[in-house]
Design an enzyme around this catalytic site. Structure first.
Site, PDB file in Angstrom:
ATOM      1  N   ASP A  15       5.599  -0.914   6.300  1.00  0.00           N
ATOM      2  CA  ASP A  15       5.299   0.525   6.381  1.00  0.00           C
ATOM      3  C   ASP A  15       4.761   0.928   7.751  1.00  0.00           C
ATOM      4  OD1 ASP A  15       6.039   0.872   3.782  1.00  0.00           O
ATOM      5  OD2 ASP A  15       3.999   1.063   2.982  1.00  0.00           O
ATOM      6  N   ARG A  95     -12.496   2.284   4.404  1.00  0.00           N
ATOM      7  CA  ARG A  95     -11.779   3.364   5.116  1.00  0.00           C
ATOM      8  C   ARG A  95     -12.621   4.124   6.134  1.00  0.00           C
ATOM      9  NH1 ARG A  95      -7.277   0.847   4.261  1.00  0.00           N
ATOM     10  NH2 ARG A  95      -6.342   1.120   2.213  1.00  0.00           N
ATOM     11  N   ASP A 124      -6.849   7.047  -0.483  1.00  0.00           N
ATOM     12  CA  ASP A 124      -7.073   6.553   0.870  1.00  0.00           C
ATOM     13  C   ASP A 124      -6.772   7.618   1.926  1.00  0.00           C
ATOM     14  OD1 ASP A 124      -8.047   4.026   0.218  1.00  0.00           O
ATOM     15  OD2 ASP A 124      -6.040   3.250  -0.123  1.00  0.00           O
ATOM     16  N   SER A 176       0.980  -2.754  -4.939  1.00  0.00           N
ATOM     17  CA  SER A 176       0.333  -2.311  -3.711  1.00  0.00           C
ATOM     18  C   SER A 176      -1.052  -2.951  -3.674  1.00  0.00           C
ATOM     19  CB  SER A 176       0.232  -0.786  -3.710  1.00  0.00           C
ATOM     20  OG  SER A 176      -0.711  -0.391  -2.751  1.00  0.00           O
TER      21      SER A 176
END
Ligand code: ARG
Length: 400
Positions: A15, A95, A124, A176
């Site tokens: 990605d 994050r 996220d 994921s």
């Protein structure tokens, strides 16, 4: 949108590699990548090479495990914060740190935007976008997956091949996964059916409790002002301590969490977490708090812990309320010093012994043996006054 230079959160996966190229194509901008080592157990040097190979003008790589544990994880830990009472927030805590680092690089490199690989329906994206503007209100945030035309993994692979981006040869797991030293998050694929039990092979930090050792193992954890500082009497830094705790608890199958949680964007999502160290350390810390905090303080802390977990989960790390709650937690942890013994056995970590120089526990008050110092006769007066409002209310009610 006009973008000249962008700092991209880069994992080295398909990605984000496609994103490097796509950003250059779409915006005609330079791409600088940033990869943080949060303890995801991956070799980082090849990631740097790969970033440059797919066209980044510069690739930053940084070990931030210590900062992550000290300045993010331990703050939530001092509260015992768990989102919806279950999730130790490993992904959510990472994050804001990644975003902070990217903003610093953006400032130093004169970049006008940051970019990340999150989708438009997850949490996220919120954590990246919101942390970014909280730190630099004029920064632009680009999330290519929210806007690009690539609709499936196959289309992405095609795009990658067309642009000479290496495509992973191993067949991907259908999940994921996000991993750091505090825990691992698994979602999607067959887990999207909440009635489907996760297969054994999705777990990588924890042993199957069925195959875990048949004998329990005890771990002694020392705390100083709320922070774990030693395992079995051996003092060590947080990174090593959490690493070791992951191995110890993981070996006994401790720390598997299966939940349906409420995402910020309004959907329910089925999530599997593995958090062996977090589960064991939180159990121990809870036990210490029970010993040293008075009743009302403990109860209020528990309520505020839910609020704290929400702020972290919702991407509100960089807000004043979180700082104010930290001050509250710091005060409560001034006396959180002591030792807790945890028993690890077949998927469970149980605090079985605890001691502290600041314990509010009093044997002479609690005991039923003859050394008892509690004045039993006062119990009657206490009950009279405590029950008075209910008695009066009942009298009034019984009148009509
Ligand atoms: N649901 C969790 C959270 O919101 C985990 C997210 C995991 N992210 C991922 N890219 N797999 O924090």
């Amino acid at each position: 949108m006009d973008v000249k230079r962008v700092v991209l959160a880069y994992s080295g996966g398909l990605d984000t590699s496609v994103i490097v190229k796509w950003l250059q194509d779409k915006y005609g901008c330079e791409v600088i990548t940033y990869t943080a080592d949060l303890g995801q157990n991956e070799e980082l040097e090849p990631i740097k090479e790969k970033a440059l190979k797919v066209g980044a003008v510069k690739a930053y790589i940084e070990d931030v495990r210590e900062e992550f544990l000290e300045d993010y994880v331990m703050k939530a830990f001092k509260f015992g914060a768990l989102y919806e009472g279950k999730y130790p927030l490993a992904t959510a805590l990472g994050r804001p740190l990644i975003t902070k680092k990217m903003i610093e690089i953006a400032k130093n490199e004169g970049a006008d935007a940051i970019a990340h690989g999150s989708t438009g329906k997850g949490n996220d994206q919120v954590r990246f976008d919101v942390s970014a503007v909280a730190l630099k209100p004029d920064i632009k945030v680009i999330a290519p997956v929210r806007e690009w035309e690539l609709k499936s993994r196959d289309e992405e692979i095609e795009y990658a091949k067309k642009h000479g981006i290496p495509v992973p040869v191993t067949k991907d797991k259908p999940y994921s996964i996000d991993r750091n030293i505090w825990g691992l998050s698994i979602e999607a694929g067959p887990l999207e059916d909440p009635y489907f039990e996760p297969p054994e092979d999705i777990y990588s930090m924890t042993e199957d409790p069925l195959k875990a050792p048949d004998k329990p193992e005890y771990v002694e954890i020392d705390f100083e002002q709320g922070i774990p500082v030693a395992l079995n009497g051996e003092r060590m830094g947080l990174v090593e301590l959490v690493d070791q705790a992951n191995k110890l608890a993981g070996k006994h199958g401790v720390g598997r969490i299966d939940m349906v949680e409420n995402r910020l964007v309004g959907i329910k999502s089925r999530e599997i977490y593995e958090a062996p160290a977090a589960t064991m350390l939180l159990e121990a810390k809870r036990s210490l708090d029970e010993l040293i905090l008075d009743r009302e303080t403990l109860h209020l802390k528990d309520q505020l812990a839910l609020k704290y977990a929400e702020l972290v989960y919702y991407g509100y790390w960089f807000c004043e309320l979180r700082e104010a709650l930290d001050a509250f937690a710091d005060k409560l942890n001034e006396r959180a010093t002591g030792t807790v013994k945890v028993k690890l056995y077949k998927g469970k970590a149980t605090a079985v012994a605890r001691k502290s120089p600041y314990a509010l526990y009093s044997k002479e008050l609690a005991t039923y043996d003859p050394t008892d110092k509690f004045v039993h006769k006062y119990g009657e007066a206490f009950c009279y006054i405590w029950g008075l409002p209910l008695k009066v209310a009942a009298q009034v009610k019984n009148k009509d």
